[in-house]
Motif scaffolding. Structure first.
Motif, PDB file in Angstrom:
ATOM      1  N   VAL A 146     -18.715 -30.977 -11.820  1.00  0.00           N
ATOM      2  CA  VAL A 146     -19.989 -31.059 -11.152  1.00  0.00           C
ATOM      3  C   VAL A 146     -19.575 -33.260 -11.105  1.00  0.00           C
ATOM      4  CG1 VAL A 146     -22.586 -31.945 -10.684  1.00  0.00           C
ATOM      5  CG2 VAL A 146     -22.138 -29.759 -11.941  1.00  0.00           C
ATOM      6  N   GLY A 147     -19.165 -33.598 -12.112  1.00  0.00           N
ATOM      7  CA  GLY A 147     -18.955 -34.796 -12.311  1.00  0.00           C
ATOM      8  C   GLY A 147     -17.797 -35.678 -11.165  1.00  0.00           C
ATOM      9  N   LEU A 148     -16.296 -34.722 -11.174  1.00  0.00           N
ATOM     10  CA  LEU A 148     -14.950 -34.423 -10.902  1.00  0.00           C
ATOM     11  C   LEU A 148     -15.538 -35.215  -9.896  1.00  0.00           C
ATOM     12  CD1 LEU A 148     -12.899 -33.035 -13.791  1.00  0.00           C
ATOM     13  CD2 LEU A 148     -12.888 -35.324 -12.863  1.00  0.00           C
ATOM     14  N   SER A 149     -15.825 -33.570  -9.483  1.00  0.00           N
ATOM     15  CA  SER A 149     -15.800 -33.559  -7.707  1.00  0.00           C
ATOM     16  C   SER A 149     -16.780 -34.289  -7.312  1.00  0.00           C
ATOM     17  CB  SER A 149     -17.048 -32.000  -7.444  1.00  0.00           C
ATOM     18  OG  SER A 149     -16.033 -30.564  -9.170  1.00  0.00           O
ATOM     19  N   ARG A 150     -18.234 -34.821  -7.849  1.00  0.00           N
ATOM     20  CA  ARG A 150     -18.525 -36.470  -7.058  1.00  0.00           C
ATOM     21  C   ARG A 150     -18.176 -37.149  -6.575  1.00  0.00           C
ATOM     22  NH1 ARG A 150     -20.939 -37.258  -2.855  1.00  0.00           N
ATOM     23  NH2 ARG A 150     -21.970 -39.788  -3.589  1.00  0.00           N
ATOM     24  N   PHE A 151     -17.220 -37.451  -7.588  1.00  0.00           N
ATOM     25  CA  PHE A 151     -15.950 -39.045  -8.269  1.00  0.00           C
ATOM     26  C   PHE A 151     -15.406 -38.929  -7.197  1.00  0.00           C
ATOM     27  CE2 PHE A 151     -12.562 -40.243  -9.485  1.00  0.00           C
ATOM     28  CZ  PHE A 151     -13.130 -42.357  -9.615  1.00  0.00           C
TER      29      PHE A 151
END
Length: 262
Positions: A146-151
């Motif tokens: 989730v963090g990578l996608s959002r970043f």
């Protein structure tokens, strides 16, 4: 039933699978298009869990630290693959940072939990280390994906803002920081929600499992809090670590913005 432990026979598993099949049938009737995926995922989960059960039984019985480390290594490799498959809009070459983040969190977990908190004998106690590793990896994988996608999504959305900040003299870190903070917050939402609702709205999995298996409810509550606390701390660490390694992918060597992962 064995003492206070209630076992599940093959018929119980078939009934559970039949419930999924009924749900898949309802999906087909309503033309949702997820029936086959739901049924296939349930069958795959059953096979994977049973296979892991046999493997863990062997590792626990052998009580060999090398088997424990080998199983954890396999789990780490699988976790990297699952993280990258779940993350969307990310550039290539992310396997290394993801693996490093997961390895660091595992080392910290083993050091803190087994050596300072529970202190099992031996230190590599398979019945403790392997399940803890699995629970931590499962939550960390979701957080990183989730963090990578959002970043990277946020960096694309903020392209004009990032260019403006760079033109005004901001460093690459300063320009990327709002996207980093946004991605970490989003990745930690499920963890903070679990902490807030544990014991009031929900009886989390580890606590419920120990109670069902006949364990002391107070001891089960202690173990569950330990797991939630470790997950909260180490998922934040893993997400922060990987963000510090990958944010530069959005910039050239001259600190100019370059879109990636489109």
């Amino acid at each position: 039933m064995n003492g206070n432990y209630y076992s599940i026979d093959i018929w119980g598993l078939l009934i559970a699978l039949a419930m999924v099949a009924i749900a898949a049938g309802i999906s087909g009737i309503m033309r949702m298009g997820i029936g086959k995926t739901l049924l296939w995922s349930a069958c795959r989960a059953l096979l994977q869990l049973c296979a892991m059960g046999f493997v863990m039984a062997f590792v626990i019985k052998s009580n060999n630290p090398w088997f424990v480390l080998l199983l954890i290594a396999v789990m780490l490799v699988a976790a990297v693959q699952i993280t990258l498959s779940r993350a969307t809009g990310v550039p290539k070459g992310m396997a290394g940072p993801v693996l490093l983040s997961l390895v660091v969190t595992m080392l910290i977990m083993v050091s803190l939990v087994t050596e300072l908190i529970i202190r099992p004998q031996p230190w590599y106690a398979p019945q403790l280390v392997v399940p803890l590793t699995g629970m931590l990896l499962g939550n960390t994988v979701s957080t990183l994906a989730v963090g990578l996608s959002r970043f990277f999504e946020s960096m694309r959305e903020r392209r004009d803002e990032v260019d403006t900040l760079l033109a005004l003299g901001a460093t690459a870190w300063e320009a990327a920081r709002p996207s980093i903070v946004s991605s970490i917050r989003l990745g930690l939402l499920p963890t903070t929600a679990s902490l807030a609702s544990a014991g009031i709205v929900t009886v989390p999995g580890m606590m419920a499992g120990q109670v069902i298996a006949g364990g002391n409810p107070i001891d089960a509550a202690k173990y569950q809090f330990l797991i939630l606390a470790v997950i909260a701390a180490l998922t934040l660490l893993a997400d922060s670590l990987i963000m510090s390694m990958v944010y530069k992918k959005c910039f050239t060597k001259d600190d100019q913005y370059q879109p990636v992962g489109q």
